[in-house]
Design a protein around this motif. Structure first.
Motif, PDB file in Angstrom:
ATOM      1  N   SER A 150      10.386  17.304  11.701  1.00  0.00           N
ATOM      2  CA  SER A 150       9.747  17.204  13.227  1.00  0.00           C
ATOM      3  C   SER A 150       8.370  16.453  13.111  1.00  0.00           C
ATOM      4  CB  SER A 150       9.617  18.697  13.837  1.00  0.00           C
ATOM      5  OG  SER A 150       8.740  19.347  13.111  1.00  0.00           O
ATOM      6  N   VAL A 151       8.053  15.430  14.005  1.00  0.00           N
ATOM      7  CA  VAL A 151       6.967  14.597  13.848  1.00  0.00           C
ATOM      8  C   VAL A 151       6.258  14.722  15.187  1.00  0.00           C
ATOM      9  CG1 VAL A 151       6.258  12.413  13.653  1.00  0.00           C
ATOM     10  CG2 VAL A 151       8.333  12.971  12.594  1.00  0.00           C
ATOM     11  N   ASN A 152       5.003  15.012  15.205  1.00  0.00           N
ATOM     12  CA  ASN A 152       3.795  14.831  16.239  1.00  0.00           C
ATOM     13  C   ASN A 152       2.668  13.966  15.852  1.00  0.00           C
ATOM     14  OD1 ASN A 152       1.430  16.642  15.217  1.00  0.00           O
ATOM     15  ND2 ASN A 152       3.308  17.829  14.860  1.00  0.00           N
ATOM     16  N   THR A 153       2.093  13.643  16.985  1.00  0.00           N
ATOM     17  CA  THR A 153       1.121  12.472  16.775  1.00  0.00           C
ATOM     18  C   THR A 153       0.009  12.890  15.948  1.00  0.00           C
ATOM     19  OG1 THR A 153       1.574  11.493  19.095  1.00  0.00           O
ATOM     20  CG2 THR A 153      -0.439  10.784  18.028  1.00  0.00           C
ATOM     21  N   LYS A 154      -0.495  14.001  16.009  1.00  0.00           N
ATOM     22  CA  LYS A 154      -1.744  14.340  15.172  1.00  0.00           C
ATOM     23  C   LYS A 154      -1.429  14.471  13.728  1.00  0.00           C
ATOM     24  CE  LYS A 154      -1.882  19.127  16.545  1.00  0.00           C
ATOM     25  NZ  LYS A 154      -2.746  20.277  16.947  1.00  0.00           N
ATOM     26  N   GLY A 155      -0.030  15.082  13.473  1.00  0.00           N
ATOM     27  CA  GLY A 155       0.512  15.583  12.165  1.00  0.00           C
ATOM     28  C   GLY A 155       0.622  14.105  11.605  1.00  0.00           C
ATOM     29  N   PHE A 156       1.225  13.155  12.175  1.00  0.00           N
ATOM     30  CA  PHE A 156       1.528  11.775  11.824  1.00  0.00           C
ATOM     31  C   PHE A 156       0.220  11.021  11.006  1.00  0.00           C
ATOM     32  CE2 PHE A 156       2.016   7.249  12.132  1.00  0.00           C
ATOM     33  CZ  PHE A 156       3.366   6.967  11.387  1.00  0.00           C
ATOM     34  N   ILE A 157      -0.761  11.177  12.038  1.00  0.00           N
ATOM     35  CA  ILE A 157      -1.977  10.421  11.629  1.00  0.00           C
ATOM     36  C   ILE A 157      -2.566  11.365  10.260  1.00  0.00           C
ATOM     37  CG2 ILE A 157      -4.176  10.326  12.437  1.00  0.00           C
ATOM     38  CD1 ILE A 157      -3.352  10.052  15.216  1.00  0.00           C
ATOM     39  N   ALA A 158      -2.384  12.568  10.258  1.00  0.00           N
ATOM     40  CA  ALA A 158      -3.084  13.342   9.114  1.00  0.00           C
ATOM     41  C   ALA A 158      -2.168  12.952   7.793  1.00  0.00           C
ATOM     42  CB  ALA A 158      -2.976  14.737   9.511  1.00  0.00           C
ATOM     43  N   ALA A 159      -0.925  12.700   8.255  1.00  0.00           N
ATOM     44  CA  ALA A 159      -0.153  12.191   7.042  1.00  0.00           C
ATOM     45  C   ALA A 159      -0.462  11.123   6.549  1.00  0.00           C
ATOM     46  CB  ALA A 159       1.226  12.305   7.429  1.00  0.00           C
ATOM     47  N   VAL A 160      -0.548   9.973   7.578  1.00  0.00           N
ATOM     48  CA  VAL A 160      -0.852   8.666   6.923  1.00  0.00           C
ATOM     49  C   VAL A 160      -2.423   8.703   6.230  1.00  0.00           C
ATOM     50  CG1 VAL A 160      -1.763   6.367   8.033  1.00  0.00           C
ATOM     51  CG2 VAL A 160       0.206   7.650   8.942  1.00  0.00           C
ATOM     52  N   ILE A 161      -3.229   9.209   6.598  1.00  0.00           N
ATOM     53  CA  ILE A 161      -4.556   9.463   6.087  1.00  0.00           C
ATOM     54  C   ILE A 161      -4.463  10.131   4.726  1.00  0.00           C
ATOM     55  CG2 ILE A 161      -6.761  10.651   6.080  1.00  0.00           C
ATOM     56  CD1 ILE A 161      -6.790  10.493   9.035  1.00  0.00           C
ATOM     57  N   ALA A 162      -3.594  11.212   4.494  1.00  0.00           N
ATOM     58  CA  ALA A 162      -3.418  11.743   3.452  1.00  0.00           C
ATOM     59  C   ALA A 162      -2.648  10.784   2.264  1.00  0.00           C
ATOM     60  CB  ALA A 162      -2.479  13.174   3.504  1.00  0.00           C
ATOM     61  N   VAL A 163      -1.702  10.149   2.702  1.00  0.00           N
ATOM     62  CA  VAL A 163      -0.876   9.492   1.918  1.00  0.00           C
ATOM     63  C   VAL A 163      -1.775   7.998   1.306  1.00  0.00           C
ATOM     64  CG1 VAL A 163       0.880   7.629   1.920  1.00  0.00           C
ATOM     65  CG2 VAL A 163       1.439   9.665   2.709  1.00  0.00           C
ATOM     66  N   TRP A 164      -2.492   7.492   2.237  1.00  0.00           N
ATOM     67  CA  TRP A 164      -3.066   6.293   1.830  1.00  0.00           C
ATOM     68  C   TRP A 164      -4.395   6.595   0.832  1.00  0.00           C
ATOM     69  CZ3 TRP A 164      -2.330   1.093   1.826  1.00  0.00           C
ATOM     70  CH2 TRP A 164      -1.115   0.855   2.688  1.00  0.00           C
ATOM     71  N   SER A 165      -5.210   7.892   1.315  1.00  0.00           N
ATOM     72  CA  SER A 165      -6.250   8.209   0.403  1.00  0.00           C
ATOM     73  C   SER A 165      -5.858   8.764  -0.910  1.00  0.00           C
ATOM     74  CB  SER A 165      -6.871   9.081   1.225  1.00  0.00           C
ATOM     75  OG  SER A 165      -6.040  10.275   1.463  1.00  0.00           O
ATOM     76  N   THR A 166      -4.697   9.380  -0.833  1.00  0.00           N
ATOM     77  CA  THR A 166      -4.200   9.921  -2.370  1.00  0.00           C
ATOM     78  C   THR A 166      -3.684   8.809  -3.074  1.00  0.00           C
ATOM     79  OG1 THR A 166      -3.229  11.926  -1.285  1.00  0.00           O
ATOM     80  CG2 THR A 166      -2.527  11.374  -3.561  1.00  0.00           C
ATOM     81  N   SER A 167      -2.949   7.617  -2.660  1.00  0.00           N
ATOM     82  CA  SER A 167      -2.492   6.292  -3.296  1.00  0.00           C
ATOM     83  C   SER A 167      -3.785   5.739  -3.893  1.00  0.00           C
ATOM     84  CB  SER A 167      -1.664   5.757  -2.417  1.00  0.00           C
ATOM     85  OG  SER A 167      -0.331   6.594  -1.991  1.00  0.00           O
ATOM     86  N   LEU A 168      -4.853   5.508  -2.994  1.00  0.00           N
ATOM     87  CA  LEU A 168      -6.117   4.925  -3.400  1.00  0.00           C
ATOM     88  C   LEU A 168      -6.748   5.483  -4.425  1.00  0.00           C
ATOM     89  CD1 LEU A 168      -7.014   3.405   0.347  1.00  0.00           C
ATOM     90  CD2 LEU A 168      -6.656   2.268  -1.637  1.00  0.00           C
TER      91      LEU A 168
END
Length: 378
Positions: A150-168
């Motif tokens: 299940s997806v919600n807006t704030k959860g999606f934003i948090a996931a994007v930040i987590a994914v990109w910061s971890t990859s970087l």
């Protein structure tokens, strides 16, 4: 390269992966017991304690002379700490705001993001088999871990930040070691103190926001304190092994083969905490994922499986050095295998017992020149 050197390299690679797998799985199981059984849910503060313990070890090793003085520019250090801390906080917030299924999908997306970073920033190219093997790993891990989504807006934003910061952050581990000739402990010696200070400062407030509990009001006793000490001790090995593996390989390989830890955690979880959730599709997913990892290891190690097209890290045009043309191709595998890097002196390389100083900006050119003179290259 002699078979002895090849065998030693293979043994070192295997030991590095085993070290990372054992420490990573160990700390996950210890933290699960600490949080689930004893209610210590202050993950960000605990991570700050992990880096404080790592800092203490690096200080002792530097005092004993096992870590040599090195330099890491402050802007690069600040960028790394920003990415690393955003990764830690982002993953915790993503887990709180998203369903477990979407959280797992976000973690899986780190592999294509890491691939994208290597393609764009390092001009890496992957063969068809390497790309397909990555897809197989993603499919297998998704089958055995992704359930409700299940997806919600704030959860999606948090996931994007987590994914990109971890990859970087993981990309930067490899980048900084390569650019500044830093060993794993050297890099940890620079980054761990900054991460410890920032996370211990921000962690209690972040944990209060996430859990509505204060870390200073926790009912401490001997058993949870022992688990905290054990968690911090294992974390030193986890932090070091991550830097070793990414330094020896790349962030993508670390992500792909690192999903073996996901499989092991699932298996050990079923063994230690009950078999609820273990069913046929989970087993099938595990088999697919392991098969994909084996395929990836074989495909990426073949010539052309994964190669960096350009050695330049600042976009400069090719130049000539000492009469030798600067190639835009990655140093040939034969050359890389012929050179044994001296861990005791990051500015030296050894070939058949002869040490030669490396150019601080382009060390591979000094190596190429040496091998050219010795007839080691075609």
């Amino acid at each position: 390269m002699s078979s002895t050197k090849a065998d030693r390299k293979a043994a070192d690679d295997a030991a590095s992966w085993l070290f990372n797998v054992v420490t990573s799985v160990g700390i996950i199981l210890v933290n699960k017991a600490l949080m689930a059984t004893y209610g210590f849910s202050f993950a960000t503060t605990l991570t700050g304690l992990h880096f404080a313990t790592t800092t203490l070890l690096t200080v002792v090793l530097r005092w004993l002379g096992y870590i040599q003085p090195s330099h890491l520019p402050l802007p690069d250090l600040m960028k790394f700490v920003l990415f690393a801390n955003c990764s830690i906080v982002g993953m915790n917030v993503s887990l709180m705001w998203n369903s477990v299924g979407f959280y797992q999908i976000a973690k899986l997306s780190m592999i294509p993001v890491s691939c994208f970073l290597e393609v764009v920033l390092d001009n890496v190219r992957y063969s068809r088999d390497t790309k397909l093997s990555i897809l197989v790993v993603l499919l297998g891990v998704a089958v055995c871990t992704v359930t409700d989504v299940s997806v919600n807006t704030k959860g999606f934003i948090a996931a994007v930040i987590a994914v990109w910061s971890t990859s970087l952050q993981q990309y930067y581990v490899h980048f900084l070691q390569r650019r500044y000739s830093l060993g794993s402990f050297n890099l940890l010696g620079h980054t761990a103190p900054a991460q410890a200070a920032s996370l211990l400062l921000v962690g209690p407030f972040m944990d209060y926001w996430l859990t509505n509990n204060r870390v200073d009001s926790y009912a401490y006793s001997i058993t949870p304190i022992l688990f905290i000490v054990l968690s911090c001790s294992i974390a030193v090995g986890t932090n070091l092994s991550q830097f070793i593996c990414i330094g020896r390989f790349t962030a993508v390989s670390f992500q792909v083969l690192g999903h073996m830890k996901t499989i092991l955690v699932l298996i050990l979880g079923f063994i230690l905490f009950g078999k609820e959730g273990l069913n046929l599709h989970v087993v099938i997913g595990m088999i697919i994922a392991v098969a994909g990892m084996i395929w990836y290891g074989n495909a990426s190690s073949k010539p052309g499986g994964k190669e960096r097209r350009s050695l330049s890290m600042n976009g400069n045009k090719p130049q000539k050095h000492d009469g030798l043309p600067e190639s835009t191709e990655v140093v040939d595998d034969k050359v890389k295998d012929a050179v044994e890097w001296d861990a005791n002196s990051p500015k030296l390389a050894a070939y058949d017992g002869a040490h030669i100083p490396l150019s601080p900006k382009r060390p591979e050119l000094s190596v190429m020149q040496l091998l050219y003179k010795l007839g080691a290259t075609d």
